[in-house]
Scaffold this active site. Structure first.
Site, short mmCIF file in Angstrom:
data_model
loop_
_atom_site.label_atom_id
_atom_site.label_comp_id
_atom_site.label_asym_id
_atom_site.label_seq_id
_atom_site.Cartn_x
_atom_site.Cartn_y
_atom_site.Cartn_z
N LYS A 141 0.84 -1.20 0.00
CA LYS A 141 0.00 0.00 0.00
C LYS A 141 0.87 1.25 0.00
O LYS A 141 1.99 1.22 0.52
CB LYS A 141 -0.87 0.03 1.27
N ARG A 186 -9.88 -11.97 1.96
CA ARG A 186 -10.66 -13.05 1.35
C ARG A 186 -9.88 -14.36 1.36
O ARG A 186 -10.47 -15.44 1.40
CB ARG A 186 -11.08 -12.63 -0.07
N1 BES Z 1 -8.02 -4.22 4.71
C1 BES Z 1 -8.21 -3.77 3.37
C2 BES Z 1 -9.55 -3.05 3.18
C3 BES Z 1 -9.70 -1.69 3.84
C4 BES Z 1 -9.34 -0.54 3.17
C5 BES Z 1 -10.25 -1.59 5.09
C6 BES Z 1 -9.52 0.69 3.77
C7 BES Z 1 -10.42 -0.37 5.70
C8 BES Z 1 -10.07 0.79 5.04
C9 BES Z 1 -8.18 -4.96 2.43
O1 BES Z 1 -7.35 -5.99 2.78
C10 BES Z 1 -7.68 -4.42 1.13
O2 BES Z 1 -6.54 -4.04 1.05
N2 BES Z 1 -8.54 -4.40 0.11
C11 BES Z 1 -8.21 -3.91 -1.17
C12 BES Z 1 -8.74 -4.89 -2.20
C13 BES Z 1 -8.23 -4.65 -3.58
C14 BES Z 1 -6.76 -5.02 -3.64
C15 BES Z 1 -9.02 -5.49 -4.54
C16 BES Z 1 -8.87 -2.53 -1.33
O3 BES Z 1 -9.96 -2.33 -0.81
O4 BES Z 1 -8.25 -1.68 -1.94
MN MN Z 2 -5.36 -5.65 2.06
#
Ligand code: BES
Ligand code: MN
Ligand code: ZN
Length: 500
Positions: free
Chosen positions: A280, A354
């Protein structure tokens, strides 16, 4: 704080403070009217002078009224009678708490019957007020070396009702409200712990301690070698880059006969989500200690269920690990085999929730569940879809989806259902494995696509998925866990008990 119920006449109570409403235009509530008569029109004189009209949000504190036994009277302006919305009621109560806390009242009595909220009964009002009072006084300062003292004079909050019949209903609501508030507090306290301390082992230890403290709860913790033996290649692929060992925690609460099928909660327990090798950007990493809010929620729900001694069997499953980058971590394009046998092409290591939930869901089959509900901070996109008000709901079972939606309205911890149509499932086709963890080509709808991925591992039981990425934490300048969706899930359980 101690909450209780009294039946009787509010204007006769010897207390530190009595709280009554006044409506527009200059309409006194029945109790305010009685106090007015007994006190030679103290209130109507003020009203006539223009000090108080009943406008929404107005508050007036009166002291030492003649002919009235309570030390103080707080008049709360509620606007037009029968027009107050629930969000207005909430804001009003927060304002009232601040006002109360500025007085020196140890005890307050609240005329619950005279405060009207559209489509809401006493039971709802009581449960909500208890939660809001807890919220107003909540602090998480375990890691501050100097704790700022909190002014908290109020000790006893009493709901007064006119009849014995109302009394029984109100007492049940107090018990439920206190249980829910305690559950929420536990959830927030776990979620707010920093990720160098709140590791998978920390959560496992909390679970063991929880089981030790409660005779009706059993705990089991699977180690990585156990998970490997079960073939949990999907879950284990996420923990590869971390120095902390992954844990699969199971807590079992038995409140019903052995042969009653359990309700199973699965809580995402990523103790920190860097994104892994699909790392990230720094601003997106802030808040990722909260990626275990699903896990924290199932603790809170169990705590409340225990307090309420619910006649149900409840199992909580927490897959927990940390998502780190590095030479040992999963690469995008790795292919792993899940416990279900499905092979998964991992195209984005940041879609890790997931992956751990997939194996945790397969693991649930052994419990022959009545229903499985997973709770996960799964997709940032859920915030785009629903803002901070409703959690995302996806399900393979209409009855379960309906029951959760209903519980959402009953508890004001709302959910909104999103579809899991075939078209969306197609997005997860992989060229090389059975499925991909994210679409090769983005179609949007990331919350739904994530739900579709989970659905593939939840085909053997009624299942619902709650995406709480938008509701489990606060936004803006104030950081912190909200304790959602504990209230929703406890309400769901309470509603199920009513139907027994
Ligand atoms: N933990 C994150 C989701 C999240 C994002 C929770 C912001 C709370 C605040 C999850 O693991 C994630 O990174 N999801 C990605 C999925 C994407 C790679 C398809 C996302 O939401 O960007
Ligand atoms: Mn994630
Ligand atoms: Zn995550």
């Amino acid at each position: 704080m101690e909450f209780s119920v009294k039946s009787g006449q509010p204007e006769k109570q010897k207390t530190h403070l009595l709280i009554v409403p006044i409506y527009e235009p200059r309409r006194l509530s029945p109790t305010a009217e009685k106090i007015n008569v007994a006190s030679n029109s103290v209130i109507s004189n003020l009203v006539r002078k223009g000090d108080l009209e009943g406008k929404y949000g107005q508050m007036l504190l009166l002291q030492n009224i003649e002919g009235f036994p309570a030390e103080r009277l707080l008049l709360v302006g509620c606007g037009q009678i029968s027009e107050m919305q629930e969000s207005q009621f909430r804001d009003l109560i927060f304002k009232m708490i601040a006002t109360l806390n500025d007085t020196n009242s140890l005890e307050a009595i609240f005329c619950i019957n005279e405060f009207h909220v559209k489509n809401k009964d006493n039971s709802w009002k009581i449960r909500q007020i208890i939660q809001w009072i807890h919220t107003a006084f909540y602090r998480f300062d375990d890691f501050k070396s100097k704790k700022e003292p909190v002014r908290k004079i109020l000790r006893r909050f009493i709901f007064i009702v006119p009849t014995k019949r109302d009394h029984t209903v109100a007492e049940r609501a107090v018990n439920e409200g206190v249980a829910i508030a305690q559950g929420i507090e536990l959830t927030k306290n776990l979620a707010n712990v920093p990720p160098n301390i709140c590791t998978p082992s920390f959560l496992a230890d909390k679970a063991k301690k929880f089981a030790k403290e409660h005779a009706k709860v059993n705990v089991a913790v699977l180690e990585e070698k156990d998970m490997a033996a079960l073939g949990m290649g999907s879950l284990l692929s996420v923990t590869q880059g971390s120095n902390f060992p992954a844990k699969l925690i199971t807590l079992e609460y038995r409140g019903a006969r052995k042969d009653v099928k359990p309700i199973v909660f699965v809580g995402k327990g990523i103790t920190f989500d860097t994104g892994g090798n699909s790392i990230k950007i720094p601003p997106h990493m802030i808040g990722m200690k909260y990626d275990m809010c699903g896990a924290a929620t199932v603790f809170g729900v169990l705590e409340a269920a225990l307090h309420l001694e619910l006649p149900l069997n409840i199992i909580s499953v927490i897959p927990s690990c940390e998502n780190m980058p590095g030479p040992n971590a999963t690469r995008p394009e790795d292919i792993v085999t899940s416990m279900s046998g499905l092979t998964i092409e991992i195209l984005n290591t940041d879609a890790e929730g997931r992956l751990i939930l997939a194996d945790a869901l397969t693991y649930c089959e052994r419990f022959h569940p009545d229903a499985v509900i997973d709770i996960a901070t799964l997709t940032g996109a859920c915030q785009l879809a629903l803002g901070p008000y409703a959690s995302g709901l996806m399900s393979n079972n209409d009855q379960l989806a309906h029951d959760l939606s209903q519980a959402g309205f009953d508890s004001s911890d709302k959910v909104w259902q999103l579809p899991l149509w075939d078209e969306y499932h197609d997005a997860l086709k992989s060229d090389f494995a059975d499925i991909a963890n994210v679409p090769v080509a983005d179609i949007g709808a990331r919350t739904i696509v994530a739900g579709c991925f989970l659905a593939k591992f939840a085909q053997k039981f009624p299942w619902a998925h709650l995406d709480v990425a938008n509701t489990a934490t606060l936004y803006g300048s104030k950081r912190g866990a909200t304790g959602r969706p504990v209230a929703l899930l406890v309400q769901y359980l309470l509603n199920r008990c009513k139907a027994l």
